[in-house]
Design a protein around this motif. Structure first.
Motif: not given
Length: 420
Positions: A47, A50-51, A54, A77, A79-82
Motif C-alpha cells: 500500500h 502504491a500510494m 500515485k 495491486l 485494487k489501485y486504479s492508477h
C-alpha cells in the motif's frame, strides 16, 4: 480490448516477486533512468509503495509488469486504479535473459529490468490483466479449487486401492465406487476381513440401509461374499501395518469428499446468480461441474476476445504450426493456462455422449485412424467457435439449428450422424 503504448504511461515498472520481498525496477518515461528498490511482501508495504507512486505521478497511469496472472501480488495491486497490470510469461523473461546473459546468471533486479525492457519494446503484444467482477472471480477460484481437490481424491483413492490389495482386496469388489461415504464408513468400521466376518448379517443389513443402499440383491450378494471370503494372507506382519495405513488414508479421504461436497454447494449457489447461466447450461454434457467452468473460461467481458481464434490460442487448444525451410510441422501448445485447457478438453470428451454431431465427428475422425486424444482436442477446437458465437450473441445453444446448418452445407458429418 484497448491497445496500449508506452506514451500512455508516466512510468514503466517491473516486479520480480518472492515470498518475503519483491525487487522493483522503475523507469520514469521522462527521465530515461532506472531506479531500483525492494519492498517487503506485506500488505502495508504494498500500500505504501502504491500510494507513493500515485503522489509522484499524480493523475497519471503507471504500467506494471509481473510474471503472474493471479496470486497475492496481483490481488494486492489490482485494487489501485492508477496501476495498469501487464502479465509476462516467465519463459519469455528466462529466454530474454539467456539471449543477453550467456553465463545464464540470474538475479532478481535483472529480471525486473528485463520486464521493463519487454514492456518498452513489446507492450502491444502483452496481455493486460483486467479483473472480472468479484462474483466471477469468486466462482473462478471455486471451480479451480474443486478440480484440484478432485484430483487429490483420485490420487488418494489409488493409494487406498493399492493398500487394500495388499491384505483386504475383497472390499474393492463389494464397493465399485470408492468416492462414497458408504465405502469410507465401511472400511473405517471393519478395516480387515477378519473383523467383518465376525459381524452378524442383520448388522450388515442395518449398515447398508442406513447408507441408503436398499437394493436387496446387491446387499445379499455382498453379505454372501463376506461370509465365504478367504483371506489373502493371515500374516499379521502384513495385515496390521496395511490396516493402520488404510485407516489413516480413509480419514483423509472422507475429509476430501466432504470438502468437495461443500464446494459443489458453493459453486451451485454462485453460478446461479450469473445471467449467462442459461447459455452454458444449454451445452450438451456441460452439467453442474463443467457449465460453471465454461462460464469462467469466457467471463463476462464480451470485449475480452476479438474472435474465437484468440481464445483457442490462449487456451492452448489451437496447435502451433512451425516452418523451417521446406519443412512444416505442428505440435502441442505448451505455454497456456493448464486449467483452462483442461476445461475445454474435459467438456469436449463429455459432449460426445450428449451431442449428435459431436459423436458423429468423433466417429468420422476415428475412421481416419486418428487417436482418441487428438480427436478430443480437435473437437474442443470446433466447440470453442460455437461457444464463442453463443457467448458473443448471448444466445443459448440449439443442437437442431446446428444440424440444420450442417445439412445446408452438405457436411460429410451427416453420414456419420446417421450411422452413429
Amino acid at each position: 480490448m484497448k491497445a496500449y503504448n508506452i506514451n500512455d504511461f508516466a512510468a514503466l515498472i517491473g516486479i520480480d516477486w518472492a515470498d518475503t520481498k519483491h525487487d522493483i525496477c522503475e523507469y520514469p518515461i521522462n527521465t530515461q533512468k532506472y531506479h531500483y528498490c525492494i519492498i517487503k511482501s506485506k500488505p502495508e508495504a504494498f500500500h505504501d509503495w502504491a500510494m507513493s507512486l500515485k503522489q509522484r505521478y499524480p493523475n497519471q497511469q503507471i504500467a506494471v509488469a509481473c510474471e503472474l496472472k493471479k496470486g497475492p501480488l496481483i490481488y494486492a495491486l489490482a485494487k489501485y486504479s492508477h496501476l495498469t497490470l501487464f502479465t509476462i510469461n516467465p519463459s519469455s523473461v528466462a529466454n530474454y535473459r539467456k539471449a543477453f546473459t550467456p553465463s545464464n546468471a540470474k538475479d532478481d533486479p535483472s529480471d525486473a529490468l528485463i520486464q521493463v525492457e519487454i514492456l518498452t519494446l513489446h507492450m502491444d503484444k502483452l496481455t493486460v490483466i483486467e479483473p472480472e467482477s468479484a462474483a466471477m472471480r469468486s466462482l473462478a477460484q471455486l471451480v479451480e479449487y474443486r478440480r484440484s481437490l478432485v484430483q487429490d481424491s483420485v490420487d488418494l483413492s489409488n493409494k487406498i486401492t493399492a493398500t487394500l490389495k495388499n491384505y483386504y482386496p475383497q472390499a474393492l469388489e463389494w464397493f465399485k465406487e470408492k468416492d462414497t461415504f458408504i465405502f469410507c464408513d465401511f472400511i473405517s468400521k471393519w478395516p480387515s476381513l477378519t473383523k467383518v466376518k465376525r459381524v452378524k448379517k442383520q448388522t450388515l443389513l442395518d449398515f447398508f440401509n442406513s447408507h441408503n443402499s436398499h437394493y436387496s440383491q446387491v446387499n445379499d450378494a455382498r453379505i454372501l461374499s463376506i461370509k465365504s471370503a478367504m483371506p489373502l494372507t493371515e500374516d499379521i506382519g502384513v495385515i496390521e501395518p496395511n490396516q493402520l495405513l488404510v485407516e489413516v488414508l480413509i480419514a483423509q479421504y472422507r475429509v476430501l469428499l466432504k470438502g468437495i461436497e461443500s464446494l459443489d454447494k458453493a459453486i451451485k449457489l454462485a453460478y446461479k446468480s450469473h445471467d449467462d447461466k442459461v447459455i452454458f447450461d444449454s451445452f450438451p454434457g456441460a452439467g453442474p461441474q463443467l457449465a460453471p467452468r465454461l462460464l469462467v473460461a469466457f467471463g463476462s467481458n464480451r470485449e475480452r476476445y476479438k474472435d474465437a481464434s484468440e481464445l483457442q490460442k490462449y487456451a492452448g487448444i489451437a496447435p502451433v504450426i512451425e516452418r523451417s525451410g521446406k519443412k512444416m510441422w505442428t505440435h502441442w501448445r505448451y505455454s497456456c493456462p493448464t486449467f483452462l485447457r483442461q476445461t475445454f478438453v474435459e467438456w469436449a470428451g463429455f459432449s460426445i455422449r450428449y451431442s449428435f454431431w459431436a459423436k458423429a465427428y468423433y466417429e468420422q475422425q476415428k475412421s481416419k485412424g486418428k487417436p482418441h486424444n487428438s480427436i478430443i482436442r480437435s473437437l474442443a477446437f470446433k466447440w470453442i467457435r460455437i461457444l464463442f458465437r453463443c457467448w458473443k450473441t448471448s444466445m443459448p445453444y440449439d443442437e437442431s439449428k446446428y444440424l440444420e446448418a450442417l445439412k445446408r452445407r452438405g457436411s460429410p458429418l451427416l453420414k456419420f450422424a446417421v450411422n452413429s
